[in-house]
Design a protein around this motif. Structure first.
Motif, PDB file in Angstrom:
ATOM      1  N   CYS A  69       0.839  -1.196   0.000  1.00 38.89           N
ATOM      2  CA  CYS A  69       0.000   0.000   0.000  1.00 38.89           C
ATOM      3  C   CYS A  69       0.873   1.244   0.000  1.00 38.89           C
ATOM      4  O   CYS A  69       2.061   1.191   0.308  1.00 38.89           O
ATOM      5  N   GLY A  70       0.275   2.354  -0.378  1.00 40.78           N
ATOM      6  CA  GLY A  70       0.941   3.643  -0.292  1.00 40.78           C
ATOM      7  C   GLY A  70       0.584   4.319   1.020  1.00 40.78           C
ATOM      8  O   GLY A  70      -0.449   4.029   1.630  1.00 40.78           O
ATOM      9  N   ASP A  72       0.765   8.387   2.831  1.00 41.37           N
ATOM     10  CA  ASP A  72       1.078   9.819   2.743  1.00 41.37           C
ATOM     11  C   ASP A  72       1.353  10.315   4.159  1.00 41.37           C
ATOM     12  O   ASP A  72       0.466  10.327   5.011  1.00 41.37           O
ATOM     13  N   ALA A  88       6.105   3.422   0.130  1.00 41.87           N
ATOM     14  CA  ALA A  88       5.484   2.144  -0.224  1.00 41.87           C
ATOM     15  C   ALA A  88       5.723   1.197   0.943  1.00 41.87           C
ATOM     16  O   ALA A  88       6.843   1.084   1.445  1.00 41.87           O
ATOM     17  N   GLU A 129       0.166  -2.354  -6.595  1.00 39.43           N
ATOM     18  CA  GLU A 129       0.897  -1.178  -7.060  1.00 39.43           C
ATOM     19  C   GLU A 129       0.000  -0.272  -7.895  1.00 39.43           C
ATOM     20  O   GLU A 129       0.122   0.957  -7.823  1.00 39.43           O
ATOM     21  N   GLU A 131      -3.147   0.121  -7.363  1.00 39.48           N
ATOM     22  CA  GLU A 131      -3.980   0.803  -6.379  1.00 39.48           C
ATOM     23  C   GLU A 131      -3.222   1.962  -5.735  1.00 39.48           C
ATOM     24  O   GLU A 131      -3.762   3.059  -5.570  1.00 39.48           O
ATOM     25  N   ALA A 132      -1.949   1.731  -5.359  1.00 39.85           N
ATOM     26  CA  ALA A 132      -1.146   2.799  -4.748  1.00 39.85           C
ATOM     27  C   ALA A 132      -0.897   3.927  -5.738  1.00 39.85           C
ATOM     28  O   ALA A 132      -0.852   5.098  -5.364  1.00 39.85           O
ATOM     29  N   PHE A 136      -2.566   7.284  -4.494  1.00 40.74           N
ATOM     30  CA  PHE A 136      -1.530   8.154  -3.941  1.00 40.74           C
ATOM     31  C   PHE A 136      -0.648   8.807  -5.011  1.00 40.74           C
ATOM     32  O   PHE A 136       0.124   9.712  -4.694  1.00 40.74           O
ATOM     33  N   HIS A 158      -5.388  12.274  -6.968  1.00 41.53           N
ATOM     34  CA  HIS A 158      -5.209  11.007  -6.257  1.00 41.53           C
ATOM     35  C   HIS A 158      -5.896  11.130  -4.900  1.00 41.53           C
ATOM     36  O   HIS A 158      -5.411  11.819  -4.006  1.00 41.53           O
TER      37      HIS A 158
END
Length: 207
Positions: A69-70, A72, A88, A129, A131-132, A136, A158
């Protein structure tokens, strides 16, 4: 104390930590234990190399990627965060050794976050990836089919970035004159809603 007795006193987490330190050496940015879990942080330049070692080293054998997942980190810790903004995060499992590990790597550029793809190491990374990237804006270099997966093709921005407005940038409606669905700037004025909880004095006493 004998060596066998000493090994018996070593927990699986301690054994994993020692194996990681032996296998990865200077590639380890940090290795922390919290709530019974290990988190390994590595530089973006070492991200794919470390991932490959985690999979193939006979002392580690992280054969399964559970999730990617990403994240922030903008305003993380009440704004005290001073590191890179985007990361990541990968959750790994060794079926053979019954070990779990969190691998984290930060993208060097906040304005255009890029990091290597892990699809060549764990093919299941492909959808995660995407999805991230979608949510994001993290670009995974080397991904063979990096495109949006949850939002529409014409979506702007995003939505999981912390500076993305709750109402978005555009809204969709059917235009009877054009006889098709169109996008237009949002007509709802952005606002922040702070919930209020009001309880009478002595609430819950004796209940």
């Amino acid at each position: 104390m004998s060596e066998s007795a000493s090994m018996a006193d070593t927990t699986p987490l301690e054994t994993l930590k020692a194996a990681l330190q032996t296998a990865l050496g200077d590639s380890i940015g940090s290795l922390t234990e919290r709530l019974g879990e290990l988190t390994l942080v590595v530089a973006a330049a070492d991200y794919a190399k470390v991932a490959l070692r985690l999979r193939d080293d006979p002392a580690l054998r992280f054969d399964t990627m559970i999730d990617l997942c990403g994240v922030d980190y903008r305003d993380y810790g009440d704004g005290a965060w001073s590191g890179q903004r985007f990361a990541a995060v990968v959750h790994l499992l060794s079926v053979e050794r019954n070990w779990r590990l969190r691998l984290r790597s930060f993208c060097p550029d906040d304005d255009f976050p890029v990091i290597e793809s892990l699809t060549g190491i764990w093919p299941s990374a492909g959808w995660f990836e995407r999805e991230a990237f979608d949510l994001f804006g993290i670009v995974f270099e080397g991904h063979a089919d990096l495109r949006r997966i949850l939002t529409d093709y014409g979506f702007v921005g995003h939505p999981f970035r912390k500076d993305f407005p709750v109402s978005g940038y555009v809204e969709m409606r059917y235009d009877p004159e054009q006889k098709r669905v169109i996008y237009q700037p949002v007509t709802i004025e952005p606002r922040e809603i702070t919930p209020r909880v009001i309880r009478e004095e002595g609430y819950g006493v004796g209940r």
